[in-house]
Design a protein around this motif. Structure first.
Motif, short mmCIF file in Angstrom:
data_model
loop_
_atom_site.label_atom_id
_atom_site.label_comp_id
_atom_site.label_asym_id
_atom_site.label_seq_id
_atom_site.Cartn_x
_atom_site.Cartn_y
_atom_site.Cartn_z
N ASP A 187 -0.77 17.53 -27.68
CA ASP A 187 -1.21 16.90 -27.02
C ASP A 187 -0.60 16.16 -25.26
N CYS A 188 0.02 16.57 -24.57
CA CYS A 188 0.47 15.91 -23.44
C CYS A 188 -0.09 15.32 -22.90
N ASP A 189 0.03 14.40 -22.15
CA ASP A 189 -1.12 13.34 -21.65
C ASP A 189 -0.21 12.84 -19.94
N SER A 190 -0.91 12.76 -19.19
CA SER A 190 0.10 12.04 -17.51
C SER A 190 -0.54 11.12 -17.58
N SER A 191 -0.26 10.17 -16.72
CA SER A 191 -0.17 8.81 -16.32
C SER A 191 0.10 8.92 -15.28
N VAL A 192 -0.41 7.68 -13.60
CA VAL A 192 -0.20 6.73 -12.89
C VAL A 192 -0.26 5.90 -13.33
N PHE A 193 1.51 5.13 -13.01
CA PHE A 193 1.53 3.82 -12.65
C PHE A 193 1.56 3.42 -11.05
N VAL A 194 0.98 2.42 -10.91
CA VAL A 194 0.77 2.03 -9.97
C VAL A 194 1.72 0.38 -9.54
N LEU A 195 3.04 0.64 -8.98
CA LEU A 195 3.63 -0.60 -8.46
C LEU A 195 3.14 -1.46 -7.02
N ARG A 196 3.36 -2.63 -7.02
CA ARG A 196 2.91 -3.15 -5.96
C ARG A 196 3.56 -4.07 -5.90
N GLU A 197 3.58 -4.38 -4.11
CA GLU A 197 4.48 -5.02 -3.66
C GLU A 197 4.38 -6.82 -4.02
N SER A 198 5.17 -7.41 -4.18
CA SER A 198 5.12 -8.96 -4.74
C SER A 198 6.97 -9.36 -4.17
N THR A 199 6.67 -11.01 -4.13
CA THR A 199 8.03 -11.79 -3.44
C THR A 199 8.07 -12.56 -4.64
N LYS A 200 9.25 -13.04 -5.14
CA LYS A 200 9.92 -14.04 -5.88
C LYS A 200 10.51 -14.23 -5.46
N GLN A 201 10.74 -16.03 -5.57
CA GLN A 201 11.40 -16.64 -5.14
C GLN A 201 13.00 -16.69 -6.13
N ILE A 202 14.08 -17.05 -5.28
CA ILE A 202 14.98 -17.24 -6.35
C ILE A 202 16.22 -17.98 -6.00
N SER A 203 16.43 -18.93 -6.54
CA SER A 203 17.72 -20.23 -6.41
C SER A 203 18.63 -19.59 -6.27
#
Length: 163
Positions: A39-55
């Protein structure tokens, strides 16, 4: 004509075809000959843009006695929600732009047809989605043993683009 994919390959579809609207991710494999199903399976991972605060701590002066903290915002892409994975257990993305057409548990009959397909409507894609990652895996391969599944094909097709 389709874009055939190999393990780890990156394809920028926006550079491949201008005004690309709909694509289909196809996965196909032959049924096992020894009686054990694969049983082979296909998937799609949806990557969103986000911002991150770096100190960052910045020191100055003699022996670094004076310090101040500088904060900057960095943009990154990542998986931000569990429902941003489209697979046999989550057939449709919330936005409606990605639809898994169902799970095939055993493979095909030797023809070069897709046993599993995922349809992607790029025109419905929300603006914050920046990347799609297509993954292929063998369900329960540790129990079944990693078996040979030749021939396997993975491809991306677009009827409007002629491939």
């Amino acid at each position: 004509m389709a874009v055939s994919l190999t393990k780890g390959q990156k394809v920028n579809l926006s550079k491949a075809v201008e005004k690309l609207a709909n694509v289909t991710v196809g996965l196909g494999w032959d049924m096992a000959q020894n009686g054990n199903s694969i049983d082979c399976d296909s998937s799609v991972f949806v990557l969103r843009e986000s911002t991150k605060q770096i100190s960052k701590k910045i020191t100055s002066g003699l022996f670094g006695l004076f310090s101040k903290t500088k904060t900057e915002e960095v943009a990154e892409c990542g998986l931000t929600r569990s429902d941003d994975i489209v697979y046999y257990g989550n057939l449709t993305h919330d936005s409606g732009c990605i639809k898994h057409r169902g799970d095939n548990l055993v493979g095909g009959t030797g023809k070069r047809n897709d046993d599993e397909q995922i349809a992607i409507d790029l025109k419905k894609m929300p603006e914050d989605i920046k990347k799609l990652v297509v993954a292929v895996n063998i369900y329960n391969c540790r129990v079944r043993g990693l078996q040979r599944t030749d021939p396997v094909h993975r491809r991306i097709r677009s009827a409007a683009a002629g491939w």
